[in-house]
Design a protein around this motif. Structure first.
Motif, PDB file in Angstrom:
ATOM      1  N   ASN A   1       0.809  -1.215   0.000  1.00  0.00           N
ATOM      2  CA  ASN A   1       0.000   0.000   0.000  1.00  0.00           C
ATOM      3  C   ASN A   1       0.844   1.266   0.000  1.00  0.00           C
ATOM      4  O   ASN A   1       0.437   2.284  -0.570  1.00  0.00           O
TER       5      ASN A   1
ATOM      6  N   LEU B   1       1.804   1.696  -3.624  1.00  0.00           N
ATOM      7  CA  LEU B   1       0.680   2.243  -4.379  1.00  0.00           C
ATOM      8  C   LEU B   1       0.486   3.724  -4.084  1.00  0.00           C
ATOM      9  O   LEU B   1       0.188   4.517  -4.991  1.00  0.00           O
TER      10      LEU B   1
ATOM     11  N   TYR C   1      -1.876  -2.357 -10.986  1.00  0.00           N
ATOM     12  CA  TYR C   1      -2.341  -1.158 -10.278  1.00  0.00           C
ATOM     13  C   TYR C   1      -1.347  -0.001 -10.366  1.00  0.00           C
ATOM     14  O   TYR C   1      -1.187   0.772  -9.434  1.00  0.00           O
TER      15      TYR C   1
END
Length: 267
Positions: free
Chosen positions: A29, A32, A87
């Protein structure tokens, strides 16, 4: 595309003293969140014994790779692999090479050779950041990464428990002994928000402050709550920053990523 890590890439090693503290969740995370800001980001899952990143991004291999094949590659030449884009980040993991339920049974010297290839032979493409999700502890593989990658800084992930901080202090000792800059620490699973009353509940007993990594001068980069949506998002292969980008949990990871960037800038 050139192989290996470019000169301008800031390598961020994410470490922990013990397993089960959410190190891979933080690594993914944070990567990201860094990419959301427009940076080119790579994520290397270097946990050979428990590569969880493929599950967290829904990229799994069903056919097992033979022990001979991986061992021969580590001894005689590169695997000639490219990272997988998911992503908006470039991801490489040993979990892309072995089946989801396959145990990694190679001896440490061969694993060290394979790890050197994942750092130096993968076509990373000169990203701004390479987040490296290390195995927990202070063993050979962790030290190998510190030796072959130009680590710009390390992040220590702990849980709130005393034992997590105790083991985190051992990692801190390793990092400082190797001259690796410690950017700070992230306390994961700090509190749980009660779904009935909305109050924050400390599920785990908090560590004695005097025995914590903070007492050793480690900067607090942020705190992540113990939240079922975070775990559920990872299990479904859609990280919380993608599944609920406007939610409070995504914001918590963005705060950690921003603190890491700030700490890197102070160097």
């Amino acid at each position: 595309m050139a192989r290996g890590i470019g000169e301008r890439t800031a390598v961020i090693a994410v470490t922990s003293g013990k397993g089960g503290v959410g190190k891979s969740t933080v690594s993914l995370n944070v990567a990201l969140a860094l990419a959301e800001g427009g940076a080119a980001v790579g994520l290397l899952d270097a946990d050979f014994y428990g590569p969880d990143i493929p599950l967290m991004v829904n990229l799994k291999r069903s056919a097992p790779l033979s022990r001979w094949m991986l061992g021969r590659s580590a001894e005689r030449g590169p695997l000639a692999l490219e990272p997988v884009e998911r992503y908006g980040i470039q991801i490489m993991s040993v979990g892309f090479l072995i089946a989801e339920s396959q145990a990694m049974t190679l001896p440490a010297p061969l694993l060290q050779g394979a790890l050197r290839q994942l750092v130096g032979d993968v076509e990373w493409g000169d990203p701004d950041y390479l987040v490296v999700d290390l195995p927990p502890g202070t063993g050979d593989l962790q030290q190998e990464v510190l030796g072959v990658a130009r680590v710009a800084g390390a992040v220590i992930v702990v849980g709130p428990q005393d034992v997590a901080h105790l083991d985190g202090r051992k990692v801190l000792d390793l990092l400082r002994g190797r001259g690796v800059r410690v950017l700070g620490g992230v306390e994961n699973m700090r509190t749980l928000t009660c779904p009935h009353c909305g109050n924050a509940v400390e599920v785990f007993p908090a560590a004695d402050e005097a025995r914590s990594i903070w007492a050793e001068g480690v900067r607090r980069l942020g705190s992540i709550p113990l939240a079922p949506p975070i775990a559920l998002a990872g299990d479904r292969g859609v990280p919380v920053l993608v599944a609920d980008p406007r939610g409070e949990h995504a914001e918590a990871f963005r705060g950690v990523a921003a603190a890491i960037v700030d700490a890197l800038g102070e160097g």
